[in-house]
Design an enzyme around this catalytic site. Structure first.
Site, short mmCIF file in Angstrom:
data_model
loop_
_atom_site.label_atom_id
_atom_site.label_comp_id
_atom_site.label_asym_id
_atom_site.label_seq_id
_atom_site.Cartn_x
_atom_site.Cartn_y
_atom_site.Cartn_z
N TYR A 33 -23.67 -4.98 -3.29
CA TYR A 33 -22.45 -5.69 -3.68
C TYR A 33 -21.33 -4.65 -3.78
CZ TYR A 33 -20.03 -9.86 -5.18
OH TYR A 33 -19.19 -10.95 -5.22
N HIS A 38 -18.08 2.37 -4.69
CA HIS A 38 -19.15 2.77 -3.77
C HIS A 38 -18.54 3.40 -2.50
CE1 HIS A 38 -21.20 -0.79 -5.83
NE2 HIS A 38 -22.01 0.22 -6.12
P1 AMP Z 1 -24.59 0.70 -8.58
O1 AMP Z 1 -24.61 -0.05 -7.29
O2 AMP Z 1 -23.77 0.05 -9.64
O3 AMP Z 1 -25.96 1.11 -9.04
O4 AMP Z 1 -23.82 2.07 -8.29
C1 AMP Z 1 -24.23 2.92 -7.25
C2 AMP Z 1 -23.47 4.23 -7.38
O5 AMP Z 1 -22.07 3.98 -7.32
C3 AMP Z 1 -23.74 4.93 -8.73
O6 AMP Z 1 -23.83 6.33 -8.50
C4 AMP Z 1 -22.50 4.59 -9.52
O7 AMP Z 1 -22.18 5.54 -10.50
C5 AMP Z 1 -21.44 4.58 -8.42
N1 AMP Z 1 -20.29 3.78 -8.86
C6 AMP Z 1 -20.29 2.52 -9.35
N2 AMP Z 1 -19.04 2.15 -9.71
C7 AMP Z 1 -18.23 3.20 -9.45
C8 AMP Z 1 -16.84 3.45 -9.62
N3 AMP Z 1 -16.02 2.54 -10.11
N4 AMP Z 1 -16.36 4.65 -9.23
C9 AMP Z 1 -17.18 5.60 -8.71
N5 AMP Z 1 -18.50 5.43 -8.54
C10 AMP Z 1 -19.03 4.25 -8.90
#
Ligand code: AMP
Length: 282
Positions: A33, A38
């Site tokens: 998503y 990301h």
């Molecule tokens: P997730 O899909 O939420 O597990 O996130 C995957 C990666 O994206 C993880 O390393 C998160 O820390 C990073 N991430 C999620 N949201 C953000 C954001 N707003 N800014 C930077 N990195 C993010």
């Protein structure tokens, strides 16, 4: 640029990676998503790697029994479009069976780093993260892996994991990517109602104010910072505080003297069914 490959099994993944074995491989692990946060990780990985691997896996082990795994947003078609635009070479999109064919018996505990913040309010969460990231590291064998600073405790856990298990992988941390009004981007932001979305900017605005006040030397203890942030958040009727803590970073220990070490002000707030986190590292 080579064409994007979508693979679902570890054997397909390893076969695809054969051609990149003597090149730099960058891994961006996600739960899909995809949003611009990301994308910022993928951009950094694209700049630094010959081959960019994006993994998309909603890891059941990192969700508690009463958490949102069943409603966690998913949109693989949209994710593929974002991946193509970002120059990803391989999308690894495994099934749960592919990752956990047998129920894992290994438990990875890093109590010193996971006994506070999200580790305390989401028991088992970081054990699930550590296990799946270890598996992904072994499946992909990247040279670098990219994580967001929004999940700062996760970064601390992963760095400790890499150190303790001697993974030959550089962990690259990317800054938190925000909406124009400051709200940290998150796949979970879609759960917010209009009224909650409006109030949710309180996390980033409170942290921005703390940053300014810290620059002016306005606080003398960590407790004063926490109390300031709590007061700000309590002004929003829909906000329910999970935690507000100021700790050393990345050790996540109690702060004995402000300004003497790198620190984190970390917040988790619930708006209805949505749990949001944000932090300031200074
Ligand atoms: P997730 O899909 O939420 O597990 O996130 C995957 C990666 O994206 C993880 O390393 C998160 O820390 C990073 N991430 C999620 N949201 C953000 C954001 N707003 N800014 C930077 N990195 C993010």
């Amino acid at each position: 640029m080579s064409t994007i490959k979508l693979v679902q099994t570890v054997s397909e993944l390893r076969k695809e990676l054969e051609q990149w074995r003597d090149k730099t491989v960058g891994l961006v692990p996600t739960m899909g998503y995809l949003h611009q946060g990301h994308e910022s990780l993928l951009k950094k990985a694209r700049e630094e790697s010959s081959c960019v691997v994006l993994s998309i896996f909603v890891n059941p082990l990192q969700f508690g029994a009463n958490e949102d795994i069943d409603i966690y947003p998913r949109d693989i078609e949209q994710d593929i479009a974002v991946a193509k635009k970002s120059g990803v070479d391989i999308i690894f999109f495994p099934t749960e069976n592919e990752i956990y064919l047998k129920k894992p018996l290994l438990e990875i505990h890093i109590p010193k780093i996971t006994s506070s913040l999200c580790g305390a309010s989401r028991p088992g969460h970081f054990e699930g993260v550590a296990l799946v990231v270890t598996k992904l590291f072994n499946m992909v064998s990247p040279n670098r892996a990219y994580f967001g600073e929004k999940d700062a405790q996760q970064v601390a856990v992963i760095k400790q994991l890499v150190c303790d298990l001697s993974f030959h992988i550089d962990i690259v941390t990317c800054p938190t990517y925000r909406e124009d009004d400051g709200l940290a981007m998150s796949s979970r932001n879609v759960y917010l109602t209009k009224a909650e979305r409006k109030e949710a900017t309180i996390l980033s605005s409170a942290l921005r104010e703390v940053k300014e006040l810290l620059k002016r030397g306005s606080f003398s203890t960590a407790l004063e910072i926490n109390q300031y942030v709590v007061r700000k958040i309590q002004e929003k009727p829909l906000a329910e505080i999970v935690y507000v803590e100021t700790l050393t970073y990345p050790e996540l220990e109690e702060v004995t003297e402000l300004y003497s070490k790198k620190m984190i002000v970390a917040i988790a707030v619930r708006f209805g069914k949505t749990r949001l986190i944000d932090n300031l590292i200074f």
